[in-house]
Motif scaffolding. Sequence first.
Motif, PDB file in Angstrom:
ATOM      1  N   VAL A  22      23.277 -34.094  21.923  1.00 22.71           N
ATOM      2  CA  VAL A  22      24.336 -34.950  21.378  1.00 22.71           C
ATOM      3  C   VAL A  22      24.329 -36.361  21.956  1.00 22.71           C
ATOM      4  CG1 VAL A  22      25.832 -33.045  20.673  1.00 22.71           C
ATOM      5  CG2 VAL A  22      26.073 -34.030  22.969  1.00 22.71           C
ATOM      6  N   LEU A  23      23.455 -36.629  22.915  1.00 25.09           N
ATOM      7  CA  LEU A  23      23.334 -37.989  23.430  1.00 25.09           C
ATOM      8  C   LEU A  23      22.399 -38.787  22.526  1.00 25.09           C
ATOM      9  CD1 LEU A  23      22.875 -37.383  27.278  1.00 25.09           C
ATOM     10  CD2 LEU A  23      24.980 -38.054  26.070  1.00 25.09           C
ATOM     11  N   ALA A  24      22.816 -39.987  22.157  1.00 22.96           N
ATOM     12  CA  ALA A  24      21.950 -40.866  21.365  1.00 22.96           C
ATOM     13  C   ALA A  24      20.720 -41.225  22.182  1.00 22.96           C
ATOM     14  CB  ALA A  24      22.721 -42.126  20.979  1.00 22.96           C
ATOM     15  N   ALA A  25      19.635 -41.507  21.511  1.00 20.22           N
ATOM     16  CA  ALA A  25      18.387 -41.856  22.192  1.00 20.22           C
ATOM     17  C   ALA A  25      18.560 -43.085  23.087  1.00 20.22           C
ATOM     18  CB  ALA A  25      17.279 -42.103  21.162  1.00 20.22           C
ATOM     19  N   ASP A  26      19.415 -43.994  22.694  1.00 19.47           N
ATOM     20  CA  ASP A  26      19.637 -45.217  23.470  1.00 19.47           C
ATOM     21  C   ASP A  26      21.024 -45.221  24.133  1.00 19.47           C
ATOM     22  OD1 ASP A  26      21.058 -45.403  21.120  1.00 19.47           O
ATOM     23  OD2 ASP A  26      20.540 -47.505  20.745  1.00 19.47           O
ATOM     24  N   VAL A  27      21.505 -44.042  24.539  1.00 22.94           N
ATOM     25  CA  VAL A  27      22.829 -43.926  25.142  1.00 22.94           C
ATOM     26  C   VAL A  27      22.952 -44.852  26.352  1.00 22.94           C
ATOM     27  CG1 VAL A  27      22.202 -41.931  26.597  1.00 22.94           C
ATOM     28  CG2 VAL A  27      24.607 -42.313  25.961  1.00 22.94           C
ATOM     29  N   GLU A  28      24.097 -45.518  26.461  1.00 28.34           N
ATOM     30  CA  GLU A  28      24.399 -46.358  27.625  1.00 28.34           C
ATOM     31  C   GLU A  28      25.235 -45.533  28.587  1.00 28.34           C
ATOM     32  OE1 GLU A  28      26.094 -50.174  26.747  1.00 28.34           O
ATOM     33  OE2 GLU A  28      25.030 -50.244  24.835  1.00 28.34           O
ATOM     34  N   VAL A  29      24.837 -45.484  29.851  1.00 27.33           N
ATOM     35  CA  VAL A  29      25.531 -44.681  30.849  1.00 27.33           C
ATOM     36  C   VAL A  29      25.902 -45.572  32.031  1.00 27.33           C
ATOM     37  CG1 VAL A  29      25.440 -42.626  32.306  1.00 27.33           C
ATOM     38  CG2 VAL A  29      24.146 -42.677  30.162  1.00 27.33           C
ATOM     39  N   GLU A  30      27.156 -45.481  32.469  1.00 26.01           N
ATOM     40  CA  GLU A  30      27.624 -46.195  33.660  1.00 26.01           C
ATOM     41  C   GLU A  30      28.492 -45.240  34.455  1.00 26.01           C
ATOM     42  OE1 GLU A  30      29.735 -49.790  32.860  1.00 26.01           O
ATOM     43  OE2 GLU A  30      28.192 -50.549  31.507  1.00 26.01           O
ATOM     44  N   TRP A  31      28.456 -45.390  35.779  1.00 24.32           N
ATOM     45  CA  TRP A  31      29.351 -44.623  36.636  1.00 24.32           C
ATOM     46  C   TRP A  31      29.565 -45.353  37.939  1.00 24.32           C
ATOM     47  CZ3 TRP A  31      25.848 -39.701  37.083  1.00 24.32           C
ATOM     48  CH2 TRP A  31      24.723 -39.958  37.839  1.00 24.32           C
ATOM     49  N   ASN A  32      30.472 -44.838  38.759  1.00 23.83           N
ATOM     50  CA  ASN A  32      30.754 -45.468  40.040  1.00 23.83           C
ATOM     51  C   ASN A  32      30.112 -44.734  41.213  1.00 23.83           C
ATOM     52  OD1 ASN A  32      32.602 -43.288  39.809  1.00 23.83           O
ATOM     53  ND2 ASN A  32      34.029 -44.279  41.219  1.00 23.83           N
ATOM     54  N   LEU A  33      29.181 -43.827  40.950  1.00 26.47           N
ATOM     55  CA  LEU A  33      28.436 -43.180  42.028  1.00 26.47           C
ATOM     56  C   LEU A  33      27.412 -44.167  42.575  1.00 26.47           C
ATOM     57  CD1 LEU A  33      27.765 -39.662  40.466  1.00 26.47           C
ATOM     58  CD2 LEU A  33      29.581 -40.325  42.059  1.00 26.47           C
ATOM     59  N   ASP A  34      27.108 -44.026  43.838  1.00 25.59           N
ATOM     60  CA  ASP A  34      26.156 -44.929  44.484  1.00 25.59           C
ATOM     61  C   ASP A  34      24.736 -44.411  44.262  1.00 25.59           C
ATOM     62  OD1 ASP A  34      25.147 -46.993  45.984  1.00 25.59           O
ATOM     63  OD2 ASP A  34      25.498 -46.001  47.897  1.00 25.59           O
ATOM     64  N   ALA A  35      24.348 -44.383  43.003  1.00 26.49           N
ATOM     65  CA  ALA A  35      23.013 -43.910  42.625  1.00 26.49           C
ATOM     66  C   ALA A  35      22.664 -44.545  41.285  1.00 26.49           C
ATOM     67  CB  ALA A  35      22.994 -42.388  42.502  1.00 26.49           C
ATOM     68  N   PRO A  36      21.391 -44.800  41.048  1.00 29.14           N
ATOM     69  CA  PRO A  36      20.998 -45.327  39.734  1.00 29.14           C
ATOM     70  C   PRO A  36      21.338 -44.314  38.650  1.00 29.14           C
ATOM     71  CG  PRO A  36      19.098 -45.088  41.208  1.00 29.14           C
ATOM     72  CD  PRO A  36      20.278 -44.556  41.926  1.00 29.14           C
ATOM     73  N   VAL A  37      21.596 -44.806  37.453  1.00 28.06           N
ATOM     74  CA  VAL A  37      21.960 -43.878  36.383  1.00 28.06           C
ATOM     75  C   VAL A  37      21.201 -44.211  35.104  1.00 28.06           C
ATOM     76  CG1 VAL A  37      23.972 -45.198  35.652  1.00 28.06           C
ATOM     77  CG2 VAL A  37      23.879 -42.768  35.170  1.00 28.06           C
ATOM     78  N   ASP A  38      20.735 -43.164  34.477  1.00 30.26           N
ATOM     79  CA  ASP A  38      20.213 -43.206  33.121  1.00 30.26           C
ATOM     80  C   ASP A  38      20.584 -41.863  32.504  1.00 30.26           C
ATOM     81  OD1 ASP A  38      18.380 -41.310  34.102  1.00 30.26           O
ATOM     82  OD2 ASP A  38      16.730 -42.735  34.183  1.00 30.26           O
ATOM     83  N   ASP A  39      20.162 -41.620  31.277  1.00 27.88           N
ATOM     84  CA  ASP A  39      20.583 -40.382  30.625  1.00 27.88           C
ATOM     85  C   ASP A  39      20.075 -39.142  31.352  1.00 27.88           C
ATOM     86  OD1 ASP A  39      18.018 -41.158  29.738  1.00 27.88           O
ATOM     87  OD2 ASP A  39      18.218 -40.031  27.881  1.00 27.88           O
ATOM     88  N   GLU A  40      18.874 -39.199  31.924  1.00 28.40           N
ATOM     89  CA  GLU A  40      18.355 -38.023  32.625  1.00 28.40           C
ATOM     90  C   GLU A  40      19.125 -37.760  33.912  1.00 28.40           C
ATOM     91  OE1 GLU A  40      16.560 -34.585  33.163  1.00 28.40           O
ATOM     92  OE2 GLU A  40      16.434 -35.788  31.352  1.00 28.40           O
ATOM     93  N   GLU A  41      19.463 -38.814  34.649  1.00 30.49           N
ATOM     94  CA  GLU A  41      20.246 -38.630  35.878  1.00 30.49           C
ATOM     95  C   GLU A  41      21.648 -38.131  35.545  1.00 30.49           C
ATOM     96  OE1 GLU A  41      21.093 -38.088  39.727  1.00 30.49           O
ATOM     97  OE2 GLU A  41      19.132 -38.526  38.902  1.00 30.49           O
ATOM     98  N   LEU A  42      22.213 -38.585  34.434  1.00 28.31           N
ATOM     99  CA  LEU A  42      23.505 -38.073  33.982  1.00 28.31           C
ATOM    100  C   LEU A  42      23.431 -36.568  33.758  1.00 28.31           C
ATOM    101  CD1 LEU A  42      26.416 -38.395  32.748  1.00 28.31           C
ATOM    102  CD2 LEU A  42      25.233 -38.668  30.544  1.00 28.31           C
ATOM    103  N   VAL A  43      22.428 -36.126  33.011  1.00 26.36           N
ATOM    104  CA  VAL A  43      22.272 -34.692  32.721  1.00 26.36           C
ATOM    105  C   VAL A  43      22.079 -33.906  34.011  1.00 26.36           C
ATOM    106  CG1 VAL A  43      20.814 -32.975  31.565  1.00 26.36           C
ATOM    107  CG2 VAL A  43      21.442 -35.090  30.369  1.00 26.36           C
ATOM    108  N   GLN A  44      21.278 -34.427  34.937  1.00 28.31           N
ATOM    109  CA  GLN A  44      21.038 -33.725  36.206  1.00 28.31           C
ATOM    110  C   GLN A  44      22.304 -33.647  37.057  1.00 28.31           C
ATOM    111  OE1 GLN A  44      18.408 -31.910  37.022  1.00 28.31           O
ATOM    112  NE2 GLN A  44      17.704 -32.423  34.972  1.00 28.31           N
ATOM    113  N   THR A  45      23.095 -34.711  37.081  1.00 30.06           N
ATOM    114  CA  THR A  45      24.336 -34.700  37.858  1.00 30.06           C
ATOM    115  C   THR A  45      25.335 -33.720  37.262  1.00 30.06           C
ATOM    116  OG1 THR A  45      23.973 -36.960  38.606  1.00 30.06           O
ATOM    117  CG2 THR A  45      26.239 -36.132  38.706  1.00 30.06           C
ATOM    118  N   LEU A  46      25.459 -33.708  35.949  1.00 33.27           N
ATOM    119  CA  LEU A  46      26.356 -32.739  35.305  1.00 33.27           C
ATOM    120  C   LEU A  46      25.890 -31.314  35.588  1.00 33.27           C
ATOM    121  CD1 LEU A  46      27.028 -34.558  31.914  1.00 33.27           C
ATOM    122  CD2 LEU A  46      28.533 -34.436  33.921  1.00 33.27           C
TER     123      LEU A  46
END
Length: 116
Positions: A22-46
């Motif tokens: 359900v994530l778009a191919a060009d999904v924009e991801v932002e968070w306040n964790l002190d780590a780089p974020v992209d869609d793959e890191e989002l999925v891994q953190t979840l």
Amino acid sequence: MGVVDFYVGSWIADDRGGVRRVLAADVEVEWNLDAPVDDEELVQTLHRIAVFADTVEVVSRAPAPDGVALVYDMVAPFGTARMAEFLTVAHGRITEVRQVYDLVAVDRFFPGLYDQ
């Protein structure tokens, strides 16, 4: 079931494939964790939250014309952390994910969640 409900159910159930669907191919991801974020890191953190938490529950939901704001309680073995998530949906996909974590509680109750 809508895109948001599918996304929430998928990540809480640790279905990484469901989240990715359900994530778009060009999904924009932002968070306040002190780590780089992209869609793959989002999925891994979840994924890490889903496997470590005793429960994850949506405690507040505020719909918007183009998405939704969600507040989660993430109950870990030693306490509860809270996360707010803002999702934008277009054309049946999530195009933006903004996450705000209670960093004090995450550091205390989810040690190592975002340490790289």
